[in-house]
Design a protein around this motif. Structure first.
Motif, mmCIF file in Angstrom:
data_model
loop_
_atom_site.group_PDB
_atom_site.id
_atom_site.type_symbol
_atom_site.label_atom_id
_atom_site.label_comp_id
_atom_site.label_asym_id
_atom_site.label_seq_id
_atom_site.Cartn_x
_atom_site.Cartn_y
_atom_site.Cartn_z
ATOM 1 N N ARG A 173 50.691 42.737 -48.627
ATOM 2 C CA ARG A 173 49.730 43.745 -48.171
ATOM 3 C C ARG A 173 50.434 44.987 -47.626
ATOM 4 O O ARG A 173 49.989 46.105 -47.852
ATOM 5 N N ALA A 174 51.521 44.779 -46.903
ATOM 6 C CA ALA A 174 52.200 45.899 -46.246
ATOM 7 C C ALA A 174 52.792 46.888 -47.242
ATOM 8 O O ALA A 174 52.720 48.092 -47.029
ATOM 9 N N VAL A 175 53.354 46.405 -48.331
ATOM 10 C CA VAL A 175 54.006 47.282 -49.303
ATOM 11 C C VAL A 175 53.048 47.669 -50.417
ATOM 12 O O VAL A 175 52.732 48.837 -50.621
ATOM 13 N N TRP A 176 52.555 46.683 -51.157
ATOM 14 C CA TRP A 176 51.751 46.988 -52.334
ATOM 15 C C TRP A 176 50.291 47.242 -52.006
ATOM 16 O O TRP A 176 49.586 47.880 -52.781
ATOM 17 N N GLY A 177 49.837 46.789 -50.863
ATOM 18 C CA GLY A 177 48.456 47.049 -50.458
ATOM 19 C C GLY A 177 48.206 48.498 -50.078
ATOM 20 O O GLY A 177 47.070 48.948 -50.020
ATOM 21 N N ARG A 178 49.248 49.257 -49.838
ATOM 22 C CA ARG A 178 49.117 50.665 -49.460
ATOM 23 C C ARG A 178 49.226 51.611 -50.664
ATOM 24 O O ARG A 178 49.061 52.808 -50.525
ATOM 25 N N GLU A 179 49.530 51.068 -51.823
ATOM 26 C CA GLU A 179 49.642 51.887 -53.031
ATOM 27 C C GLU A 179 48.245 52.307 -53.497
ATOM 28 O O GLU A 179 47.323 51.498 -53.520
ATOM 29 N N ALA A 180 48.107 53.557 -53.874
ATOM 30 C CA ALA A 180 46.798 54.099 -54.240
ATOM 31 C C ALA A 180 46.219 53.467 -55.507
ATOM 32 O O ALA A 180 44.996 53.347 -55.645
ATOM 33 N N ASP A 181 47.064 53.025 -56.421
ATOM 34 C CA ASP A 181 46.575 52.481 -57.684
ATOM 35 C C ASP A 181 46.512 50.957 -57.702
ATOM 36 O O ASP A 181 46.214 50.366 -58.731
ATOM 37 N N LEU A 182 46.762 50.314 -56.555
ATOM 38 C CA LEU A 182 46.784 48.855 -56.488
ATOM 39 C C LEU A 182 45.826 48.322 -55.426
ATOM 40 O O LEU A 182 45.597 48.971 -54.412
ATOM 41 N N ALA A 183 45.320 47.132 -55.687
ATOM 42 C CA ALA A 183 44.566 46.364 -54.687
ATOM 43 C C ALA A 183 45.181 44.971 -54.669
ATOM 44 O O ALA A 183 45.463 44.397 -55.725
ATOM 45 N N VAL A 184 45.399 44.417 -53.490
ATOM 46 C CA VAL A 184 46.092 43.144 -53.333
ATOM 47 C C VAL A 184 45.239 42.209 -52.488
ATOM 48 O O VAL A 184 44.729 42.617 -51.442
ATOM 49 N N ALA A 185 45.111 40.959 -52.942
ATOM 50 C CA ALA A 185 44.335 39.982 -52.168
ATOM 51 C C ALA A 185 44.798 38.564 -52.472
ATOM 52 O O ALA A 185 45.206 38.262 -53.598
ATOM 53 N N GLU A 186 44.744 37.716 -51.452
ATOM 54 C CA GLU A 186 44.959 36.286 -51.667
ATOM 55 C C GLU A 186 43.646 35.742 -52.217
ATOM 56 O O GLU A 186 42.603 35.845 -51.564
ATOM 57 N N THR A 187 43.681 35.181 -53.420
ATOM 58 C CA THR A 187 42.440 34.850 -54.121
ATOM 59 C C THR A 187 42.150 33.361 -54.248
ATOM 60 O O THR A 187 41.044 32.995 -54.647
ATOM 61 N N ARG A 239 52.914 34.898 -42.805
ATOM 62 C CA ARG A 239 54.146 35.673 -42.573
ATOM 63 C C ARG A 239 54.966 35.826 -43.853
ATOM 64 O O ARG A 239 55.581 36.861 -44.088
ATOM 65 N N VAL A 240 54.979 34.776 -44.685
ATOM 66 C CA VAL A 240 55.718 34.837 -45.944
ATOM 67 C C VAL A 240 55.180 35.962 -46.826
ATOM 68 O O VAL A 240 55.930 36.660 -47.503
ATOM 69 N N PHE A 241 53.864 36.165 -46.781
ATOM 70 C CA PHE A 241 53.228 37.131 -47.682
ATOM 71 C C PHE A 241 52.863 38.455 -47.016
ATOM 72 O O PHE A 241 52.152 39.262 -47.603
#
Length: 112
Positions: free
Chosen positions: A48-62, A42-44
């Protein structure tokens, strides 16, 4: 070698190819008060909701996937130049610091 293949190999491209650049921003967060993984997720959610939808970005917990007191997230940015990627990662890092309710312990950047 067939003639068609020779012609294909000998033709020059009409437009120059653009080589994309990739930048990686890895953020290591400290978490307090997360009793289970659901609370940690929930904290994070904005990651994904904001930056994961950007066309030039990929976001993941690594890393630290099962840890309740820390989290590591990586953002990959794609752009036409290293300068453009640096500016984009600066913008994302600042926005994350303002939006995510967890202190950032470490930041790593890499331009590929």
């Amino acid at each position: 070698m067939p003639n068609a293949m020779k012609r294909l190999l000998n033709t020059q491209p009409q437009t120059p190819a653009i080589t994309p650049h990739v930048g990686l921003l890895t953020l290591h967060f400290q978490l307090y008060g997360c009793e289970d993984l659901k609370a940690k997720r929930r904290v994070f959610t904005p990651m994904r909701a904001v930056w994961g939808r950007e066309a030039d970005l990929a976001v993941a917990e690594t890393a630290d996937l099962d840890s309740l007191d820390c989290a590591t997230w990586t953002i990959a940015a794609l752009g036409a130049s290293s300068r453009q990627i640096q500016e984009r990662l600066d913008q994302v890092e600042k926005a994350i610091a303002e939006r995510i309710d967890a202190p950032v312990l470490d930041v790593q950047r890499e331009i590929l």
